[in-house]
Design a protein around this motif. Structure first.
Motif, PDB file in Angstrom:
ATOM      1  N   SER A 173     -75.122  10.718  30.035  1.00  0.00           N
ATOM      2  CA  SER A 173     -74.924  11.522  31.228  1.00  0.00           C
ATOM      3  C   SER A 173     -74.876  10.682  32.506  1.00  0.00           C
ATOM      4  CB  SER A 173     -76.075  12.528  31.348  1.00  0.00           C
ATOM      5  OG  SER A 173     -77.279  11.830  31.458  1.00  0.00           O
ATOM      6  N   GLU A 174     -74.820   9.406  32.344  1.00  0.00           N
ATOM      7  CA  GLU A 174     -74.887   8.541  33.515  1.00  0.00           C
ATOM      8  C   GLU A 174     -73.497   8.282  34.078  1.00  0.00           C
ATOM      9  OE1 GLU A 174     -77.259   6.883  36.203  1.00  0.00           O
ATOM     10  OE2 GLU A 174     -77.736   8.112  34.492  1.00  0.00           O
ATOM     11  N   PRO A 175     -73.323   8.435  35.389  1.00  0.00           N
ATOM     12  CA  PRO A 175     -72.000   8.169  35.935  1.00  0.00           C
ATOM     13  C   PRO A 175     -71.626   6.700  35.771  1.00  0.00           C
ATOM     14  CG  PRO A 175     -73.618   8.537  37.670  1.00  0.00           C
ATOM     15  CD  PRO A 175     -74.289   8.844  36.372  1.00  0.00           C
ATOM     16  N   PRO A 176     -70.369   6.413  35.527  1.00  0.00           N
ATOM     17  CA  PRO A 176     -69.970   5.051  35.203  1.00  0.00           C
ATOM     18  C   PRO A 176     -70.127   4.063  36.340  1.00  0.00           C
ATOM     19  CG  PRO A 176     -68.061   6.499  35.423  1.00  0.00           C
ATOM     20  CD  PRO A 176     -69.268   7.361  35.434  1.00  0.00           C
ATOM     21  N   THR A 177     -70.115   4.523  37.568  1.00  0.00           N
ATOM     22  CA  THR A 177     -70.160   3.577  38.673  1.00  0.00           C
ATOM     23  C   THR A 177     -71.544   3.475  39.289  1.00  0.00           C
ATOM     24  OG1 THR A 177     -69.487   5.316  40.153  1.00  0.00           O
ATOM     25  CG2 THR A 177     -67.754   3.899  39.272  1.00  0.00           C
ATOM     26  N   ALA A 178     -72.528   4.132  38.729  1.00  0.00           N
ATOM     27  CA  ALA A 178     -73.852   4.097  39.359  1.00  0.00           C
ATOM     28  C   ALA A 178     -74.923   3.945  38.297  1.00  0.00           C
ATOM     29  CB  ALA A 178     -74.069   5.356  40.178  1.00  0.00           C
TER      30      ALA A 178
END
Lengths: 172, 184
Positions: free
Chosen positions: A155-160
């Motif tokens: 669930s982690e955004p790819p850029t953060a």
């Protein structure tokens, strides 16, 4: 041998006692970071129950999770401090701010393990000053993605992507 | 007790962002993800009505050449009690035109913090993360987060027959003029 066994079983651990309304609860001291004065809560749209918003602390953005409704059946009307605690998400730790009433107290006590009939948020029990006090499991008490244990980055955004412990930051 | 992790040293790379409001709520969006800024009236003037069950935040679409842009009511998307916005952001590499109330300003952010894992519902799709600007925390929206694949499928399935569409016609010069006027 018997003496060693007894000594191990009676080993004292450190806990932080927190107050919610008239009741006291405990959190393992190694899961707490600091106690801070109330600061501005920044709110924005979201869908996660119990999360009120975030506060800024030492340059970090910390979610505020009101656990009072779950633990004492009502929301806190007066708050004096935020207890900043560490919440585990698999291998990762993140800070979460728990609104508490009154001062917190650091004590040493013996932990009695929770039983199968205890609620999931009860990590154990301790006895202090004539009271029997619930030791809280923050992992069960505060929200987090269910799938985290099986898919740590699902669930982690790819850029953060967080890179280290609570260091959940990324350069844009 | 564990001590807080200090902020990382090192050179800071900045990203240009647009701060905008929906109702009273402030949001940020990477300026590179905004293809156009239009007046909502201007964009919706050439729009066609659409009704897709479960996607009430979209009530109109615009046809542009081979592409269909769905006009998303930002207030409805975020569950805010605000009127429909008067500006439209046409978001690059998406099929979304987002209705917002106003542009606060353009600025730069040097740090994007991942959304804390305590936030574990739809908002993880909505936001790239959070940034702190002038002692205020602002959510940075994810352009592709306004319409999920499932919602796009439902919208596509709800499109009226092509003869009912209105094709938007506008020159590049007009679009540039709109963009400049709104951002200045």
């Amino acid at each position: 041998m018997n003496a060693m066994t007894v000594s191990t079983e009676l080993e004292l651990k450190s806990f932080v006692l927190l107050r919610l309304g008239d009741r006291r609860f405990a959190v393992a001291a190694d899961q707490t970071a600091e106690l801070v004065a109330p600061s501005r809560v920044f709110r924005f749209p979201h869908r996660t129950p119990k999360i009120e918003g975030v506060i800024l602390r030492r340059g970090r953005i910390v979610p505020v999770c009101d656990v009072a409704e779950k633990l004492i059946g009502k929301y806190l009307t007066s708050r004096r401090f935020y207890l900043i605690a560490l919440r585990r998400y698999g291998p990762r730790n993140e800070w979460v701010a728990l609104p508490v009433t009154g001062e917190c107290e650091l004590i040493n006590a013996e932990l009695t393990a929770a039983s199968a009939s205890d609620e999931p948020h009860v990590a154990g029990w301790l006895s202090h000053a004539g009271d029997v006090i619930e030791v809280l499991s923050l992992d069960a008490l505060t929200p987090g993605p269910d799938e985290f244990a099986t898919s740590p980055t699902a669930s982690e955004p790819p850029t953060a992507q967080p890179t280290h412990r609570n260091d959940a930051e990324a350069r844009p | 007790m564990p001590s807080p992790t200090p902020a990382k040293p090192g050179s800071l790379r900045s990203e240009q962002i647009i701060l905008f409001r929906i109702g009273e709520q402030l949001f940020a969006l990477s300026s590179s993800s905004v293809q156009e800024v239009r007046g909502a009236d201007s964009l919706c003037g050439g729009a066609t009505e659409i009704t897709a069950p479960g996607v009430e935040k979209v009530r109109q679409f615009v046809r542009r050449g081979h592409q269909t842009l769905f006009i998303v009511n930002g207030a409805a998307h975020f569950g805010l009690s605000a009127r429909e916005g008067v500006l439209a952001f046409v978001l690059r590499n998406t099929r979304t035109a987002l209705l917002v109330d106003s542009i606060e300003r353009m600025t730069a952010m040097t740090r994007l913090q991942a959304l804390p894992l305590s936030f574990c519902h739809e908002e993880r799709r909505w936001y790239r993360g959070l940034t702190a600007l002038d002692q205020t925390v602002v959510p940075v929206v994810r352009p592709e987060g306004f319409l999920s694949d499932e919602e796009l499928l439902m919208l596509d399935a709800s499109l009226p027959p092509p003869e009912a569409w209105t094709e938007e016609e506008e020159t590049a010069e007009e679009r540039d003029a709109d963009l400049g006027a709104e951002l200045n």
